[in-house]
Design a protein around this motif. Structure first.
Motif, short mmCIF file in Angstrom:
data_model
loop_
_atom_site.label_atom_id
_atom_site.label_comp_id
_atom_site.label_asym_id
_atom_site.label_seq_id
_atom_site.Cartn_x
_atom_site.Cartn_y
_atom_site.Cartn_z
N ALA A 9 58.94 20.32 -115.51
CA ALA A 9 58.60 19.81 -114.17
C ALA A 9 58.69 18.29 -114.14
O ALA A 9 58.14 17.60 -115.00
N GLY A 10 59.41 17.78 -113.15
CA GLY A 10 59.54 16.34 -112.98
C GLY A 10 60.51 15.67 -113.93
O GLY A 10 60.68 14.46 -113.90
N CYS A 11 61.16 16.44 -114.78
CA CYS A 11 62.11 15.91 -115.77
C CYS A 11 63.52 16.37 -115.45
O CYS A 11 63.72 17.32 -114.71
N THR A 12 64.48 15.71 -116.05
CA THR A 12 65.84 16.20 -116.05
C THR A 12 66.07 16.81 -117.43
O THR A 12 65.98 16.11 -118.43
N THR A 13 66.30 18.10 -117.47
CA THR A 13 66.37 18.84 -118.73
C THR A 13 67.73 19.49 -118.88
O THR A 13 68.19 20.20 -117.98
N GLY A 30 67.98 30.61 -114.68
CA GLY A 30 67.75 31.47 -113.52
C GLY A 30 66.33 32.01 -113.44
O GLY A 30 65.77 32.17 -112.36
N ALA A 31 65.73 32.26 -114.59
CA ALA A 31 64.36 32.76 -114.61
C ALA A 31 63.37 31.64 -114.28
O ALA A 31 62.34 31.87 -113.65
N LEU A 32 63.69 30.41 -114.70
CA LEU A 32 62.81 29.28 -114.41
C LEU A 32 62.87 28.88 -112.94
O LEU A 32 61.88 28.41 -112.38
N GLU A 33 64.01 29.06 -112.32
CA GLU A 33 64.19 28.71 -110.90
C GLU A 33 64.82 29.91 -110.19
O GLU A 33 66.03 29.96 -109.98
N PRO A 34 63.98 30.91 -109.83
CA PRO A 34 64.51 32.10 -109.14
C PRO A 34 65.23 31.70 -107.85
O PRO A 34 64.89 30.74 -107.20
N LEU A 78 64.83 21.54 -109.26
CA LEU A 78 63.69 22.43 -109.49
C LEU A 78 62.70 22.32 -108.33
O LEU A 78 62.44 21.22 -107.83
N THR A 79 62.14 23.44 -107.93
CA THR A 79 61.16 23.47 -106.85
C THR A 79 59.99 22.54 -107.16
O THR A 79 59.49 21.84 -106.30
N GLY A 80 59.57 22.50 -108.42
CA GLY A 80 58.43 21.67 -108.84
C GLY A 80 58.82 20.24 -109.14
O GLY A 80 58.01 19.48 -109.69
N GLY A 81 60.02 19.84 -108.82
CA GLY A 81 60.49 18.49 -109.11
C GLY A 81 61.28 18.45 -110.40
O GLY A 81 61.01 19.20 -111.34
N GLY A 82 62.29 17.61 -110.45
CA GLY A 82 63.14 17.49 -111.62
C GLY A 82 64.40 18.33 -111.47
O GLY A 82 64.67 18.89 -110.40
N PHE A 83 65.15 18.40 -112.54
CA PHE A 83 66.44 19.10 -112.52
C PHE A 83 66.65 19.83 -113.84
O PHE A 83 66.19 19.37 -114.89
N LEU A 84 67.38 20.93 -113.77
CA LEU A 84 67.83 21.66 -114.96
C LEU A 84 69.35 21.59 -114.99
O LEU A 84 70.00 21.81 -113.97
N ILE A 85 69.90 21.26 -116.15
CA ILE A 85 71.35 21.23 -116.32
C ILE A 85 71.73 22.39 -117.23
O ILE A 85 71.30 22.45 -118.39
#
Length: 152
Positions: A18-22, A37-41, A69-76
């Motif tokens: 949350a709040g990070c770019t991962t 996909g499971a972390l961000e349905p 991400l809904t909670g802030g941040g991004f997933l790559i």
């Protein structure tokens, strides 16, 4: 524990990212896209099924993509990695990148010791005595072996 099948551990991972770019990276077919996909349905990412013969996932992702991400941040999400090759590192110089081996390696009996099989190798002796971690030495050997596969 983490499972995308039953949701175990997903809340803990969500809190970490949350709040990070991962960036999610790893071998092909291990479930990186399934985890994203499971972390961000709702992302509806393309994922492969499990191979019956290999009991592993199939390579599906072909390019990197960043998702908010809904909670802030991004997933790559990234494509799978098949292997790594080393560029411009001669086999006889690889041990220089292992500081614990570099400190003692100059004391070897042969000036061009590869620290793999030569008699009187101080690095191999240090590994046998536990002065150089066996896991680090095995990493060195594995890189030497794998690097030959990727050289052109």
């Amino acid at each position: 524990d983490l499972s995308t099948l039953d949701g175990t551990g997903l809340d803990a991972v969500r809190a970490l990212v949350a709040g990070c770019t991962t960036l999610v990276a790893g071998n092909s077919g291990v479930g990186k896209s399934t985890l994203v996909g499971a972390l961000e349905p709702g992302l509806a990412l393309r994922t492969g099924s499990i191979s019956e013969s290999h009991r592993k996932g199939r390579h599906t992702t072909t390019f990197s993509a960043m998702y908010p991400l809904t909670g802030g941040g991004f997933l790559i999400d990234t494509p799978g990695i098949k292997g790594f090759g080393l560029i411009d590192i001669d086999d006889h110089e690889l041990w220089h990148y292992f500081p614990e081996m570099m400190r003692i390696g100059a004391g070897c009996r042969f000036y061009n010791c590869t620290h793999t099989h030569e008699p009187g190798c101080v690095v191999r002796e240090a590994v046998a005595r536990g002065e150089v971690a066996r896991s680090r030495y095995e990493s060195y050997l594995k890189i030497r072996d794998e690097d030959d596969k990727y050289r052109k």
